[in-house]
Write a protein that holds these residues in place. Structure first.
Motif, PDB file in Angstrom:
ATOM      1  N   GLY A  50       0.803  -1.209   0.000  1.00 15.74           N
ATOM      2  CA  GLY A  50       0.000   0.000   0.000  1.00 15.74           C
ATOM      3  C   GLY A  50       0.834   1.254   0.000  1.00 15.74           C
ATOM      4  N   ASP A  51       2.146   1.110   0.036  1.00 16.24           N
ATOM      5  CA  ASP A  51       3.089   2.227   0.065  1.00 16.24           C
ATOM      6  C   ASP A  51       4.234   1.859  -0.879  1.00 16.24           C
ATOM      7  N   PRO A  52       4.549   2.704  -1.856  1.00 21.45           N
ATOM      8  CA  PRO A  52       5.592   2.355  -2.832  1.00 21.45           C
ATOM      9  C   PRO A  52       6.985   2.236  -2.249  1.00 21.45           C
ATOM     10  N   THR A  53       7.140   2.519  -0.982  1.00 23.76           N
ATOM     11  CA  THR A  53       8.446   2.378  -0.332  1.00 23.76           C
ATOM     12  C   THR A  53       8.494   1.188   0.613  1.00 23.76           C
TER      13      THR A  53
ATOM     14  N   ASP B 178      -1.516  -3.274  -8.309  1.00 24.63           N
ATOM     15  CA  ASP B 178      -1.442  -3.885  -9.635  1.00 24.63           C
ATOM     16  C   ASP B 178      -1.216  -5.371  -9.437  1.00 24.63           C
ATOM     17  N   VAL B 179      -1.249  -6.135 -10.540  1.00 23.61           N
ATOM     18  CA  VAL B 179      -0.950  -7.553 -10.424  1.00 23.61           C
ATOM     19  C   VAL B 179       0.489  -7.723  -9.951  1.00 23.61           C
ATOM     20  N   LEU B 180       0.759  -8.810  -9.260  1.00 26.20           N
ATOM     21  CA  LEU B 180       2.101  -9.082  -8.752  1.00 26.20           C
ATOM     22  C   LEU B 180       3.019  -9.408  -9.914  1.00 26.20           C
TER      23      LEU B 180
END
Length: 399
Positions: free
Chosen positions: A340-343, A382-384
Motif C-alpha cells: 500500500g506504500d511504494p516504499t 497492480d498484479v504481482l
C-alpha cells in the motif's frame, strides 16, 4: 496528392473511415481512380505515390489498404508487391493489372495480395467493394493467424504445465490439498517456481516448493528438471539432507550459469499427521494456521539456497501439529509486492496480517489462497510482477 481528407483508424477497426495509399505513376489513371472511388466513398482519404520510394515513405500504420500498380519507374512486377508487403505486413493490398496481364494479378494474390483489379473493368462500386473486401479478408487472415498462434501457444503451455504443475501423489482423504501457480506479469506463462507432493508407502507425505532465480522458458525448464529429480529421489526412498545434496548436484550440473540458484522449502509430514519436519534452503518461512491463530513456522535452523555452497548439509526443524491445522507454503512472489506504500514491501509481516484476517473470516482452501493473492495485489496497486506459487495443506476443522 490528396483528394479528400478523413480520419484513419487502422486495419482492424471495422467502423474506421477509409485511408488508402494508391501507388500509380500515371497521373491520369490516378485521377480516374480517385474520381471513381469518391463517388461511392465520399469520406475517404487517398494518398497517391508515383514511385515505390514515395510509397514506402508514405506507408503508415493507419493506411488500411494499398492499391498498387506493378509497373513503376523504380520497380516492376512482383518485386513491387514484395517490398510493399514487407513494409506493411498487416495492411490489405490490391494489385492493378491491364487486360493482358490478368495472370500477373493471379500470381500477385499467390504472393500475398488480397485481390487484383483489371484497370479497364473498374468502376466506382466495384472499386469500393474490392477495397472493402480486401480489408475484411486481411482482417480475417490476421484473426486466423492469431487463433493459430493462440492454439499453438495453448498446446505448448498445456504441455509445460503438465510438467511444472504435477498431479500430487496423495492418498489421504483426511487432508486438503490446494494450490495456485501464476507467472509474473508480461512474461511467458510459466516461470521457474515449482512444487510437488508425494505420499510414500509408510504414509509419510513429502512436499517441496521452490523458486529458480529468473523468469522464462529456461528457468521453467530447469524447474521441471529439478522437480522431476526431487520426485524420483523421494519415490526411491531418499529424504532429508542427502536428498537436498543430490538435488544441489543436479542443479549445478543442469544450470547454464554459476549465478543461477534455487530457494527451496521441503517437508515431511508424519503418518499420524501430527508432526512436520521442515528443511529450508533460503526460502520464505511457511505459515501455520491452527486453533491458536496464524504464525510463521519458527525454524532457526536453515541453510542457504541450492547452488551457492556445494557440499553443505541442510539442518531441519520438527514442528508439532494438532488435530486441526493448515500449512501454507509459497514462493516470494506472493510477498514482494508493495504494502500500500511504494516504499514498503508486503513481506512476511504483511502476509501474516492478511492471513490473520482471512483466518478470522473462516476462509479455507482455494478461498483462502485466492483471497490472499487478491489482497496482496490490492495493496500492490497492480498484479504481482513476480512468478508465484502457493500450496496449502490442511486437516480437520481447517480443511
Amino acid at each position: 496528392m490528396t483528394a479528400m481528407t478523413g480520419h484513419g483508424g487502422g486495419l482492424l477497426e471495422a467502423t474506421a473511415r477509409l485511408r488508402l495509399l494508391l501507388i500509380e505513376d500515371d497521373p491520369g489513371d490516378a485521377f480516374l481512380f480517385e474520381d471513381l472511388l469518391t463517388e461511392t466513398e465520399p469520406d475517404v482519404e487517398i494518398i497517391v505515390a508515383g514511385t515505390l520510394k514515395e510509397a514506402l515513405a508514405a506507408l503508415t500504420r493507419d493506411i488500411q489498404c494499398v492499391i498498387v500498380d506493378l509497373s513503376l519507374p523504380d520497380a516492376t512486377g512482383l518485386d513491387v508487391l514484395r517490398q510493399v508487403l514487407k513494409a506493411a505486413p498487416d495492411t490489405a493490398v490490391l494489385v492493378l493489372t491491364g487486360l493482358a496481364d490478368a495472370h500477373v494479378g493471379v500470381a500477385a494474390v499467390g504472393a500475398g495480395a488480397q485481390d487484383y483489379l483489371v484497370k479497364q473493368d473498374v468502376d466506382g462500386p466495384l472499386l469500393s467493394r474490392a477495397i472493402r473486401y480486401a480489408i475484411e479478408r486481411r482482417r480475417a487472415d490476421e484473426s486466423e493467424r492469431q487463433l493459430v498462434e493462440a492454439r499453438v501457444l495453448g498446446q505448448e503451455n498445456a504441455r509445460l504445465e503438465r510438467g511444472l504443475l504435477p498431479v500430487p501423489i496423495l492418498n489421504d482423504a483426511t487432508l486438503g490439498h490446494h494450490s495456485r501457480y501464476r507467472p509474473g506479469r508480461d512474461r511467458a506463462l510459466l516461470g521457474g517456481d515449482f512444487y510437488d507432493t508425494v505420499q510414500v508407502g509408510d504414509g509419510t507425505i513429502h512436499g517441496v516448493i521452490a523458486d529458480v532465480t529468473g523468469h522464462g522458458a529456461d528457468e521453467a525448464s530447469l524447474g521441471v528438471r529439478l522437480r522431476m529429480a526431487w520426485r524420483t529421489l523421494v519415490l526411491a526412498g531418499h529424504t532429508g539432507a542427502p536428498l537436498l545434496q543430490t538435488l544441489d548436484t543436479v542443479l549445478c550440473h543442469e544450470r547454464w550459469s554459476e549465478e543461477i540458484f534455487t530457494t527451496l522449502c521441503m517437508w515431511a509430514l508424519s503418518p499420524d499427521r501430527r508432526t512436520l519436519r521442515v528443511w529450508r534452503a533460503g526460502h520464505p518461512q511457511p505459515v501455520l494456521f491452527d486453533r491458536d491463530g496464524v504464525r510463521a513456522l519458527q525454524d532457526d535452523d536453515f541453510g542457504p539456497a541450492l547452488g551457492l555452497l556445494p557440499g553443505i548439509e541442510w539442518p531441519y526443524t520438527d514442528v508439532p501439529l494438532g488435530d486441526d491445522w493448515a500449512l501454507m507454503f509459497y514462493t516470494d512472489g506472493l510477498i514482494e509486492g508493495f504494502a500500500g506504500d511504494p516504499t514498503e514491501r508486503l513481506d512476511l509481516a504483511g502476509l501474516l496480517v492478511l492471513a490473520e484476517a482471512a483466518h478470522a473470516r473462516g476462509d479455507r482452501g482455494h478461498t483462502l489462497i485466492d483471497g490472499l493473492i487478491a489482497e496482496a495485489e490490492r495493496l500492490n496497486g497492480d498484479v504481482l510482477s513476480d512468478d508465484l506459487a502457493v500450496l496449502l495443506l490442511s486437516r480437520g476443522a481447517l480443511r
